[in-house]
Write a protein that holds these residues in place. Structure first.
Motif, PDB file in Angstrom:
ATOM      1  N   ASP A  30      -8.741   0.944 -23.443  1.00 54.38           N
ATOM      2  CA  ASP A  30     -10.249   1.214 -23.879  1.00 54.38           C
ATOM      3  C   ASP A  30     -10.208   0.536 -25.228  1.00 54.38           C
ATOM      4  O   ASP A  30      -9.442   1.027 -26.186  1.00 54.38           O
ATOM      5  CB  ASP A  30     -10.336   2.760 -24.156  1.00 54.38           C
ATOM      6  CG  ASP A  30     -11.905   3.202 -24.295  1.00 54.38           C
ATOM      7  OD1 ASP A  30     -12.682   2.078 -24.277  1.00 54.38           O
ATOM      8  OD2 ASP A  30     -12.231   4.316 -24.058  1.00 54.38           O
ATOM      9  N   THR A  43     -16.118   4.284 -22.342  1.00 52.87           N
ATOM     10  CA  THR A  43     -15.190   5.212 -22.496  1.00 52.87           C
ATOM     11  C   THR A  43     -15.325   6.636 -21.348  1.00 52.87           C
ATOM     12  O   THR A  43     -14.472   6.895 -20.878  1.00 52.87           O
ATOM     13  CB  THR A  43     -15.138   5.913 -23.875  1.00 52.87           C
ATOM     14  OG1 THR A  43     -14.830   5.030 -25.033  1.00 52.87           O
ATOM     15  CG2 THR A  43     -14.249   7.061 -24.071  1.00 52.87           C
ATOM     16  N   GLU A  52      -9.095   5.162 -26.651  1.00 52.73           N
ATOM     17  CA  GLU A  52      -9.560   4.254 -27.735  1.00 52.73           C
ATOM     18  C   GLU A  52      -9.189   4.577 -29.240  1.00 52.73           C
ATOM     19  O   GLU A  52      -9.073   3.813 -29.890  1.00 52.73           O
ATOM     20  CB  GLU A  52     -11.049   4.005 -27.562  1.00 52.73           C
ATOM     21  CG  GLU A  52     -11.772   5.339 -27.907  1.00 52.73           C
ATOM     22  CD  GLU A  52     -13.381   5.103 -27.694  1.00 52.73           C
ATOM     23  OE1 GLU A  52     -13.863   3.930 -28.044  1.00 52.73           O
ATOM     24  OE2 GLU A  52     -13.924   6.059 -27.310  1.00 52.73           O
TER      25      GLU A  52
HETATM   26 MG   LIG Z   1     -15.568   3.916 -26.049  1.00 49.18          MG
END
Ligand SMILES: [Mg+2]
Ligand SMILES: Nc1ncnc2c1ncn2[C@@H]1O[C@H](COP(=O)(O)OP(=O)(O)OP(=O)(O)O)[C@@H](O)[C@H]1O
Lengths: 233, 617
Positions: A158, A41, A83
């Motif tokens: 993500d 990330t 994400e």
């Molecule tokens: Mg992550």
């Protein structure tokens, strides 16, 4: 076309990335693999201009992204799907999509609402619902659709398969293939090796902020110790 | 019956005025997360501008409404100027900076208004065509009130349409929920923020302009309205326009009826309602916990024990201070007492904010309670100085225990707002309760005991109490209790996980900071010989914040620097005409150029000239 070189990043005093390099070529799907907390990330946030304390070089079509603000990076043609499915909870599905809308750009496919609703039929039925009323899977679709409204050339995805039902994971795989078919490039962060293998051309593995492997899935399968060591299999 | 209807209509007219100011504040906060103290100034400027335009044009109905609209537009442009030149640079700074910066703007606008419009109150014209009263159920109701009752909901509807029917409005609402994500989707936040700020400022200007037929335009309009506007925003939920409307109606109507029972209640009522709402619904009626994404991240800096060399410097300063009455004039001795009082006050505030991570907009409450408790002990109980000096801090700590219990249940801006509410409640009570506190006239004749009455002896009493207090707070900062507070500040989840009672810890920190602020208040009261409600006011709280900011929030020595610099600047500047303007400008320069405070600025200067080695993490 998107190239990351010797990227380091930190939050406060905690060094998270220690020199990550990777490339995403034209119309290529690259999987960025790694365990929880490996720095996937963070890598994406760096590309998107959301991390300030970073060094190294990030270029896109030859121009540096290192000092650009997130909105300029988006306008350059990079779409970001975070994400945690950061949809806007109190906006309707249509309004969420509206926020992502950008004029069409040279050399990138243009996404019309109808096309997106074909790709994500669930969203079509829920156009008037608020973001917070959607299920987890629907929210995940909405984040992707919202990013596509910006007509990007590269999409940073993500962990799209995280925490959603298997049926929807399959749908995600179809979506990624569709993106590739439309001519987009994708950088896909994943923990799920099977999912990544099904949709990606190449793999990069990072661990503790360092790149450990870069290459095809065939090589990765030939050396199972690599994935054993760096991935949770 | 007719009487109650009339009362209700008055309440609704007031609600409209209040809503106009508050909704702009709420929009600005929602999008930019800035708590804009200067909002009251925009309101005031709107009123002055409308006064000037309407009286100059003298053009009947058209002239009046034209003047009102033009005033709002000009205030919007003023907002743009403030946003682009100042706020845009500090969106990523901690709340404290933003608050203090907007307070600098308040000071500058105040003196600018004084220079342009003079100190006299200006009595505005009545609204042509709406200058009579109609009878409703036998009671006379001003026509203009009825117009206001209509304008409030109309503006609400207008904002609703803009927010729901335009792309810009959708972006603003999205930014209120997650502004970082909006940026990542290609929206230039700078322009979005500017536009939201302009809209908010223009609405405040409109509110002020519409007020001219109802009240005289004066230089006090800014701070008198800002407290209520904050309350409305917080009750409604920060960022929620509909919430602001409901809260404005709630407060104004409650007030219209409550004053029939308790005429004095209007000053404290809004704050009491706010305290109750926040305890039941921590994010206000319609508010939600803002997304933490893209929240200002403070670079973590460990507090360091002073190096041995710095310790020597500090010790030398303390000794010089101790020896100073022998060499300097009496006048300077008195000034040094002010510096010590300010320093203890600032250190106690810093203890809460820097160490405890609890930003307080109302720390003056405990300073003031300390001062009043001691003064009343002397005046009414006839206690001698020393016991009265003990009662002050205990009273302040008790007040801090009481209010702190509520405050530590919240965090961030909401906590800060609740501390402000607590301070305003105490201020209101002090101001209103004439028989007990002397009200506006204060309490006079609070002099030190005979043996301590010379400036020099009192200096040493102040020295022992203030330096002792500062020393004690520093010791606490480096004790397990202090480490605990810092741990909670950095991550309350982690602190909770290792078994700490987070709320209790914070509560005790709050009370301790309050108690020492009270000690500063006590020393202050005896040095001046009197106390007035000002010691509990917003101004005193902001002074404390400015001192902490001047010193830099990350250094333990910061507030010591900050308070010293503050008192010296204030002492020098307040003798000048337009000192507010100069002071406001100084604040802005510090905020914009030395965001790590004077201590940090000096530090960087030393590094730049090579006197200090760069430290690497
Ligand atoms: Mg992550
Ligand atoms: N804002 C932050 N402040 C401090 N540390 C952070 C922050 N965000 C992430 N980290 C830390 O950085 C490291 C890398 O995090 P990152 O989110 O990049 O990992 P990831 O590979 O995406 O993991 P996951 O698969 O769990 O999403 C982690 O150890 C995490 O704790």
């Amino acid at each position: 076309m998107l190239e990351v070189k010797d990227l380091t990043a930190r939050y406060g005093r905690a060094q998270i990335l220690n020199g990550v390099s990777l490339k995403v070529g034209e119309n290529e799907v690259v999987a960025l693999l790694g365990r929880n907390g490996a720095g996937k990330t963070t890598t994406m946030k760096c590309i998107m201009g959301l991390v300030d304390q970073k060094t190294g070089e990030i270029t896109y079509d030859g121009q540096s992204l290192m000092r650009k603000a997130p909105h300029m990076i988006c306008r350059a043609g990079i779409g970001y799907v975070p994400e945690e499915r950061r949809i806007f909870p109190d906006l309707t599905v249509l309004e969420n999509l509206e926020v992502g809308r950008r004029p069409r750009r040279e050399g990138a496919p243009e996404w019309q609402l109808e096309h997106l609703f074909e790709l994500f039929p669930n969203l079509a039925e829920r156009q008037g619902n608020l973001g917070k009323q959607l299920s987890g899977g629907e929210q995940q679709m909405l984040t992707i659709a919202r990013t596509l409204m910006g007509n990007p050339k590269v999409v940073l995805l993500d962990e799209p398969s995280e925490g959603i039902a298997p049926v929807i994971v399959e749908q995600m795989a179809r979506v990624i293939k569709e993106l590739k078919a439309e001519g987009l490039s994708v950088l896909l962060s994943e923990q799920n090796l099977h999912f990544a293998r099904a949709v990606s051309d190449r793999a990069c593995i990072i661990e503790k902020g360092t790149l450990r492997y870069e290459g095809g899935f065939d090589d990765l399968d030939a050396h199972p110790e690599i994935s054993q060591k760096y991935l949770a299999v | 019956m007719g009487f109650y209807v009339a009362q209700l209509l008055t309440g609704l007219a007031n609600a409209s005025s209040l809503f106009l100011i508050a909704c702009g504040l709420s929009i600005i906060f929602g999008v930019t997360r800035i708590v804009n103290f200067a909002h009251g100034s925009f309101y005031m400027v709107g009123a002055y501008l409308a006064y000037t335009i309407v009286t100059t044009l003298d053009g009947g109905i058209f002239g009046f409404w034209f003047g009102v609209v033009v005033a709002a537009v000009i205030v919007g442009l003023l907002g743009l100027l403030v946003e682009v030149t100042i706020l845009r640079r500090i969106y990523h700074a901690p709340e404290l900076f933003q608050l203090v910066a907007t307070f600098g703007v308040v000071l500058i606008i105040q003196d600018a208004a004084l220079a342009i419009w003079g100190a006299e109150d200006l009595l505005g014209p009545r609204a042509p065509g709406l200058d009579r009263a109609v009878r409703i159920m036998g009671e006379p109701i001003p026509e203009y009130d009825l117009a206001l009752i209509l304008i409030g909901p109309l503006v609400l509807a207008g904002i609703w349409l803009v927010f729901h029917r335009t792309r810009w409005g959708v972006l603003v609402r999205a930014a209120t929920q997650d502004r970082e994500m909006v940026g990542a989707l290609g929206v230039n936040q700078a322009w979005l923020f500017s536009a939201a700020f302009v809209l908010g400022a223009a609405l405040a200007g409109l509110g002020g302009a519409l007020q001219i037929p109802r009240e005289a335009v004066s230089l006090q309009m800014d701070l008198s309205v800002i407290g209520d506007a904050f309350v409305v925003v917080v009750i409604g939920g920060m960022g929620s326009v509909a919430g602001a409307f409901v809260a404005a109606v709630l407060i104004s109507v409650l007030n219209a009826f409550a004053i029939l029972i308790f005429p004095q209640i209007s000053i404290v009522l809004p704050f009491i309602v706010m305290a109750i709402v926040l305890i039941v619904r921590p994010y206000g009626l319609f508010g939600k916990e803002g997304s933490e994404h893209g929240a200002p991240s403070e670079p973590e800096q460990p507090l360091r024990l002073l190096s041995s060399r710095a310790t020597i410097v500090v010790m030398a300063l303390v000794f010089a201070l101790a020896a100073s009455p022998a060499v300097v004039s009496d006048f300077t001795t008195i000034l040094l007492v002010d510096v010590m009082v300010a320093t203890l006050f600032a250190v106690s505030l810093h203890f809460m904010m820097g160490l405890g991570g609890m930003v307080s907009f109302g720390h003056a409450a405990y300073f003031g309670v300390g001062a009043y408790a001691a003064a009343m002990a002397v005046k009414f109980a006839g206690l001698p100085m020393i016991p009265a000096m003990l009662i002050g801090p205990l009273g302040a700590a008790a007040a801090a225990l009481f209010f702190g219990w509520f405050c530590v249940r919240l965090s961030g801006v909401y906590l800060a707002m609740l501390t402000l509410a607590a301070a305003q409640i105490l201020w209101g009570v002090t101001f209103q309760w004439q028989d007990f506190t002397g009200g506006d006239d204060g309490i006079l004749g609070v002099w030190p005991a005979k043996w301590a009455s010379s400036d020099r002896v009192y200096f040493y009493i102040a020295f022992v109490l203030c330096v002792g207090g500062i020393w004690f707070l520093r010791r606490v900062a480096h004790s397990p209790f202090g480490y605990g507070l810092r741990g909670i500040r950095d991550s309350d989840v982690r602190a909770e996980a290792i078994g700490m009672d987070v709320k209790f810890h914070q509560w005790m920190g709050f009370a301790l900071a309050g108690g020492f602020a009270g000690l500063a208040g006590v020393v202050f009261a005896f040095s001046k010989g009197s106390v007035f409600p000002d010691v509990l006011g917003i101004g005193q709280s902001v002074d404390g914040l400015i001192m902490v900011l001047l010193g830099g929030i990350h250094a333990l020595a910061g507030p010591i620097f900050g308070a010293g610099v503050f008192v010296l600047i204030e002492d020098w500047v307040s003798r000048l005409d337009y000192w507010r303007f100069i002071f406001g400008a100084i604040i802005l320069v510090v905020v914009l150029l030395a965001p790590d405070g004077v201590a940090g600025g000096v530090d960087r200067l030393l590094r730049a000239v090579g006197l200090r080695r760069e430290e690497r993490a």
